[in-house]
Design an enzyme around this catalytic site. Structure first.
Site, short mmCIF file in Angstrom:
data_model
loop_
_atom_site.label_atom_id
_atom_site.label_comp_id
_atom_site.label_asym_id
_atom_site.label_seq_id
_atom_site.Cartn_x
_atom_site.Cartn_y
_atom_site.Cartn_z
CG ASP A 52 -21.80 0.03 -42.43
OD1 ASP A 52 -21.37 1.10 -41.97
OD2 ASP A 52 -23.00 -0.31 -42.35
CB ILE A 53 -15.66 2.06 -42.08
CG1 ILE A 53 -14.67 2.49 -41.00
CG2 ILE A 53 -15.74 3.03 -43.23
CD1 ILE A 53 -13.22 2.48 -41.46
CD GLU A 54 -22.30 2.70 -39.31
OE1 GLU A 54 -22.89 3.41 -38.46
OE2 GLU A 54 -22.81 1.73 -39.89
CB ALA A 55 -18.71 3.65 -34.18
#
Length: 327
Positions: free
Chosen positions: A150-153
């Site tokens: 879950d790759i975010e920000a």
């Protein structure tokens, strides 16, 4: 899902033709064994032990039949070392107990690496080899069948971190035959930013599902089911462009990771919206169907923050909708 109808050549012979054709038609129209069962690994709601009065997964399984859960989040402890939330031990603690409970019920877990907050392994590990090693620690600790990135920000917005993640996942795919790898990314209403998808495709990385999070994207006051379909069509176009897929293959490489109830941006994802999303997934045979989170799949009654959806519902009603997904 890709099975072809049996040949009808034998049904065209002699006086048995009519009977055999009728039998063939009846067979084709009947539901195959297990067709009414949930798609077990595909439907895996996020369960988070960090807050929100974490529910007992046995309660959800007993009520809905869903047996798989995406267990959040594996983070860095400040170095290239995986821990739950960056602070709880990888094994032996509450998260280990959750894994044991889920497996005792005949299901399994998909650890999720990343999320929006906290120290990300993808940023803390200095190179792809070390990042792959951190992923592998978790895979080995639990004998995993699937992982979610879950790759975010900041981790998503940094091209160096993107490439490091892609290269690490190539190593993981090469070293773990049969392991399913899901990547979860944010999206706009017309589809996601394509930088990571294009980087993965150009680097030769294929994954089992690219899942978008169609919420917190300016949908307040709008129909979130329709907006989800719109964003998913954008994801389909991105996968077709990056990988050269046709429509069917793109859909089967896609996932939706929604949010139940009132979102952080005051959008409202209703139970009916989940039914719309379910119909879309059934039509196109998506590879992943999940949501944030099982903790929130309850009506509000004065519990701690993030322990309820904020809408009028029964316990586990959102999970029950996605439980109907058969792939």
């Amino acid at each position: 899902m890709n099975a072809q109808p049996p040949t009808r050549a034998a049904a065209l012979r002699g006086g048995l033709a009519i009977a055999l054709v009728a039998l063939s038609a009846a067979t084709l129209n009947a539901s195959p064994a297990g067709a009414a069962e949930p798609a077990p690994m595909v439907v895996a709601p996020y369960l988070y032990n960090g807050w929100g009065s974490p529910p007992n997964p046995s309660t959800i399984t007993d009520a809905t039949g869903v047996k798989w859960f995406t267990l959040a989040f594996v983070l860095s402890n400040g170095n290239c070392n995986p821990q739950w939330d960056g602070s709880r031990p990888l094994t032996g603690g509450v998260d280990q107990q959750t894994v044991n409970t889920v497996r005792g019920n005949g299901g399994d877990v998909i650890p999720s690496f990343g999320g929006y907050s906290g120290n990300k392994l993808e940023s803390s590990c200095s190179n792809a080899g070390d990042l792959a090693g951190a992923y592998q620690k978790v895979i080995d600790a639990y004998g995993l069948k699937a992982i979610d990135i879950d790759i975010e920000a900041d981790a998503y917005s940094d091209p160096t971190v993107q490439q490091r993640t892609v290269d690490a996942l190539k190593t993981i795919k090469a070293n773990n035959a049969g392991l399913k790898v899901y990547i979860t990314i944010g999206t706009g209403q017309s589809g996601p930013d394509t930088s990571l998808i294009n980087r993965a495709a150009s680097s030769g990385l294929t994954v089992d599902a690219w899942a978008i999070m169609p919420f917190d994207f300016g949908g307040a006051g709008q129909n979130m089911g329709d907006l989800t379909e719109q964003a998913a069509e954008g994801l389909k176009s991105a996968l077709k462009s990056a990988y050269g897929y046709g429509d069917d293959q793109a859909y089967r490489d896609m996932g939706i990771s929604s949010m139940n109830g009132i979102t952080d941006n005051n959008e409202t994802v209703t139970v009916d919206d989940f039914k719309t999303i379910l119909g879309y997934a059934q039509q196109h045979h998506l590879a992943r169907l999940t949501f944030w989170s099982a903790n929130r799949d309850r009506p509000c009654s004065g519990g701690p923050a993030d322990s309820c959806s904020g809408v009028d519902q029964t316990d586990w009603e959102y999970t029950s909708v996605f439980a109907q997904y058969t792939g």
